[in-house]
Enzyme design. Structure first.
Site, PDB file in Angstrom:
ATOM      1  N   CYS A 122       0.796  -1.244   0.000  1.00 17.39           N
ATOM      2  CA  CYS A 122       0.000   0.000   0.000  1.00 17.39           C
ATOM      3  C   CYS A 122       0.820   1.281   0.000  1.00 17.39           C
ATOM      4  O   CYS A 122       0.383   2.293  -0.522  1.00 17.39           O
ATOM      5  CB  CYS A 122      -1.029   0.007   1.132  1.00 17.39           C
ATOM      6  SG  CYS A 122      -0.310  -0.006   2.775  1.00 17.39           S
ATOM      7  N   LYS A 195      -5.927  -8.721  11.422  1.00 17.55           N
ATOM      8  CA  LYS A 195      -5.798  -7.290  11.157  1.00 17.55           C
ATOM      9  C   LYS A 195      -7.152  -6.760  10.731  1.00 17.55           C
ATOM     10  O   LYS A 195      -7.721  -7.188   9.723  1.00 17.55           O
ATOM     11  CB  LYS A 195      -4.752  -7.052  10.081  1.00 17.55           C
ATOM     12  CG  LYS A 195      -4.641  -5.580   9.708  1.00 17.55           C
ATOM     13  CD  LYS A 195      -3.482  -5.296   8.786  1.00 17.55           C
ATOM     14  CE  LYS A 195      -3.461  -3.824   8.432  1.00 17.55           C
ATOM     15  NZ  LYS A 195      -2.333  -3.498   7.559  1.00 17.55           N
ATOM     16  N   ARG A 205      -1.569   6.476   7.937  1.00 18.13           N
ATOM     17  CA  ARG A 205      -1.696   6.700   6.487  1.00 18.13           C
ATOM     18  C   ARG A 205      -1.210   8.092   6.095  1.00 18.13           C
ATOM     19  O   ARG A 205      -0.733   8.286   4.988  1.00 18.13           O
ATOM     20  CB  ARG A 205      -3.141   6.426   6.049  1.00 18.13           C
ATOM     21  CG  ARG A 205      -3.470   4.934   6.189  1.00 18.13           C
ATOM     22  CD  ARG A 205      -4.885   4.589   5.809  1.00 18.13           C
ATOM     23  NE  ARG A 205      -5.179   3.199   6.184  1.00 18.13           N
ATOM     24  CZ  ARG A 205      -6.386   2.652   6.153  1.00 18.13           C
ATOM     25  NH1 ARG A 205      -7.426   3.375   5.742  1.00 18.13           N
ATOM     26  NH2 ARG A 205      -6.550   1.402   6.514  1.00 18.13           N
ATOM     27  N   LYS A 248      -4.171  -6.639  15.512  1.00 14.97           N
ATOM     28  CA  LYS A 248      -4.023  -5.207  15.219  1.00 14.97           C
ATOM     29  C   LYS A 248      -5.373  -4.614  14.867  1.00 14.97           C
ATOM     30  O   LYS A 248      -6.058  -5.181  14.021  1.00 14.97           O
ATOM     31  CB  LYS A 248      -3.050  -5.056  14.060  1.00 14.97           C
ATOM     32  CG  LYS A 248      -2.867  -3.651  13.564  1.00 14.97           C
ATOM     33  CD  LYS A 248      -1.971  -3.618  12.377  1.00 14.97           C
ATOM     34  CE  LYS A 248      -2.015  -2.214  11.824  1.00 14.97           C
ATOM     35  NZ  LYS A 248      -1.691  -2.147  10.453  1.00 14.97           N
ATOM     36  N   SER A 274      -1.390   3.747  15.280  1.00 13.54           N
ATOM     37  CA  SER A 274      -1.218   5.196  15.206  1.00 13.54           C
ATOM     38  C   SER A 274      -2.370   5.986  15.825  1.00 13.54           C
ATOM     39  O   SER A 274      -2.147   6.977  16.520  1.00 13.54           O
ATOM     40  CB  SER A 274      -1.025   5.612  13.753  1.00 13.54           C
ATOM     41  OG  SER A 274      -2.136   5.186  12.959  1.00 13.54           O
ATOM     42  N   TYR A 313       4.584   3.223  19.081  1.00 15.67           N
ATOM     43  CA  TYR A 313       5.301   4.484  18.856  1.00 15.67           C
ATOM     44  C   TYR A 313       5.752   5.094  20.180  1.00 15.67           C
ATOM     45  O   TYR A 313       6.528   6.035  20.192  1.00 15.67           O
ATOM     46  CB  TYR A 313       4.399   5.459  18.081  1.00 15.67           C
ATOM     47  CG  TYR A 313       3.881   4.843  16.794  1.00 15.67           C
ATOM     48  CD1 TYR A 313       4.689   4.777  15.664  1.00 15.67           C
ATOM     49  CD2 TYR A 313       2.600   4.282  16.724  1.00 15.67           C
ATOM     50  CE1 TYR A 313       4.234   4.176  14.497  1.00 15.67           C
ATOM     51  CE2 TYR A 313       2.136   3.680  15.568  1.00 15.67           C
ATOM     52  CZ  TYR A 313       2.958   3.629  14.457  1.00 15.67           C
ATOM     53  OH  TYR A 313       2.512   3.018  13.311  1.00 15.67           O
TER      54      TYR A 313
HETATM   55  C1  PBG Z   1       0.159  -1.462   5.894  1.00 17.12           C
HETATM   56  C2  PBG Z   1       0.039  -1.117   7.334  1.00 17.12           C
HETATM   57  C3  PBG Z   1      -0.848  -0.230   7.959  1.00 17.12           C
HETATM   58  C4  PBG Z   1      -0.483  -0.192   9.307  1.00 17.12           C
HETATM   59  C5  PBG Z   1       0.565  -1.087   9.474  1.00 17.12           C
HETATM   60  N1  PBG Z   1       0.869  -1.653   8.240  1.00 17.12           N
HETATM   61  C6  PBG Z   1      -1.903   0.633   7.394  1.00 17.12           C
HETATM   62  C7  PBG Z   1      -3.135   0.064   6.860  1.00 17.12           C
HETATM   63  O1  PBG Z   1      -3.382  -1.143   6.865  1.00 17.12           O
HETATM   64  O2  PBG Z   1      -3.898   0.876   6.349  1.00 17.12           O
HETATM   65  C8  PBG Z   1      -1.120   0.670  10.366  1.00 17.12           C
HETATM   66  C9  PBG Z   1      -0.269   0.966  11.565  1.00 17.12           C
HETATM   67  C10 PBG Z   1      -0.755   2.067  12.416  1.00 17.12           C
HETATM   68  O3  PBG Z   1      -1.870   2.597  12.254  1.00 17.12           O
HETATM   69  O4  PBG Z   1       0.009   2.447  13.312  1.00 17.12           O
HETATM   70  N2  PBG Z   1      -0.875  -2.193   5.360  1.00 17.12           N
END
Ligand code: PBG
Length: 325
Positions: A122, A195, A205, A248, A274, A313
């Site tokens: 991505c 996830k 993002r 996650k 995040s 983080y």
């Molecule tokens: C990539 C990815 C993402 C995150 C980790 N790997 C973003 C998503 O799936 O949109 C999010 C990590 C975070 O929000 O700290 N696919």
């Protein structure tokens, strides 16, 4: 007047007793620090929605890692922000990409630091989706080959572990097969197994420039309403060769962390994402919560739920706080 016969408060009388009966302990060993690697040199761009987090060019990643190593944090996970994106995410499996360069620089300087890499398209695709796209549909099987190429490219650069986060079906098997065939049998896979299609990824993002240009990720990431499905996903990944399984986000999914731990006994990673970080930072900046206490409570709850490791983080702050006591 009936007095209580049993008095749990006896074991809360003072800090020494509390310390003796404490069931969960957060340690620096639990922490994995995420870093965003951007193209260029001398770049240190603050991410507005994630105070304290920066997009770092390779030279800056090394400086940052020096601090991470000094604090005793055992591992980092790297995300890439390439200069150019295209339909097929070519930057992801470019042996000269920023993540590949960062791996080399880090392993060169800090051989003992465990370097994990996020494996997902991505950040590298112009459409911002985690797989190849055809007429608005995210293609599963053709994406697997590219993910496997990306994982191999990271392993070739020296990554200690790869972490697929794309949520395509069969990616763990595809990556395992390719790693094994090309001489990387020893490289473990940390699979983002459960996830969820979460609103808590917003700040990431921004940081990784990976917002989908159309639609959303609900055709591949999981529905937040589901729990049994998480167990199926985790078991599939284990059957395909995952060494560590991840849940996650973490905070709204402590029940899932608990179930995965109880039902598999596998090492479980929790991603304190995040949006969770941004909420704490925003409230703390207003003076509405005590940042240190809140963060330690949150991370302790993730461990109590069953997490063996936490991607966060807050890792550098937590490492400092644990030393302060
Ligand atoms: C990539 C990815 C993402 C995150 C980790 N790997 C973003 C998503 O799936 O949109 C999010 C990590 C975070 O929000 O700290 N696919």
């Amino acid at each position: 007047m009936q007095f209580p016969a049993l008095r749990p408060r006896r074991l809360r009388e003072n800090e020494t007793i509390r310390r003796m009966v404490r069931e969960t302990r957060l340690s620096v060993d639990d922490l994995i620090y995420p870093m965003f690697v951007i193209y260029g040199e001398g770049v240190r761009n603050p991410v507005p929605s994630m105070p304290g987090v920066f997009q770092l060019s390779v030279d800056q990643v090394v400086l940052e890692a020096e601090e991470v190593v000094k604090l005793g944090i055992p591992a980092v996970i790297l995300f890439g922000i390439p200069e150019k994106k295209d339909e097929i995410g070519s930057g992801a499996y470019d042996d000269n990409g920023e993540v590949q360069q960062a791996i080399k620089a880090l392993k060169d300087r800090f051989p003992e630091l465990v370097v994990i890499t996020d494996v997902c398209l991505c950040e590298y695709t112009s459409h911002g989706h985690c797989g190849l796209v055809d007429k608005g549909r995210i293609l599963n099987d053709p994406t697997l080959e590219l993910l496997a190429r990306m994982a191999v490219s990271h392993a070739r650069a020296g990554a200690d572990m790869v972490a697929p986060s794309d949520m395509m079906d069969g990616r763990v098997a595809a990556i395992r097969e390719k790693l094994d065939a090309l001489g990387f049998k020893h490289v473990p896979i940390m699979a983002y197994s459960a996830k969820y299609a979460s609103a808590f990824y917003g700040p990431f993002r921004d940081a990784a420039h990976s917002t989908p240009q159309f639609g959303d990720r609900r055709s591949y990431q999981m529905d937040p309403a589901n729990s049994n499905e998480a167990i199926r996903e985790v078991k599939l990944d284990i059957a395909e060769g995952a060494d560590i399984v991840m849940v996650k986000p973490a905070l709204s999914y402590l029940d899932i962390i608990r179930r995965v731990k109880e039902e598999t006994g596998y090492p479980v990673a929790a991603y304190n994402v995040s949006g969770e970080y941004a909420m704490v930072k925003a409230a703390a900046a207003q003076g509405w919560i005590d940042e240190k206490k809140v963060v330690l409570e949150l991370l302790t709850s993730m461990k109590r739920a069953g997490a063996d490791m936490i991607l966060t983080y807050h890792a550098k702050d937590v490492a400092k706080w644990l030393v302060e006591g």
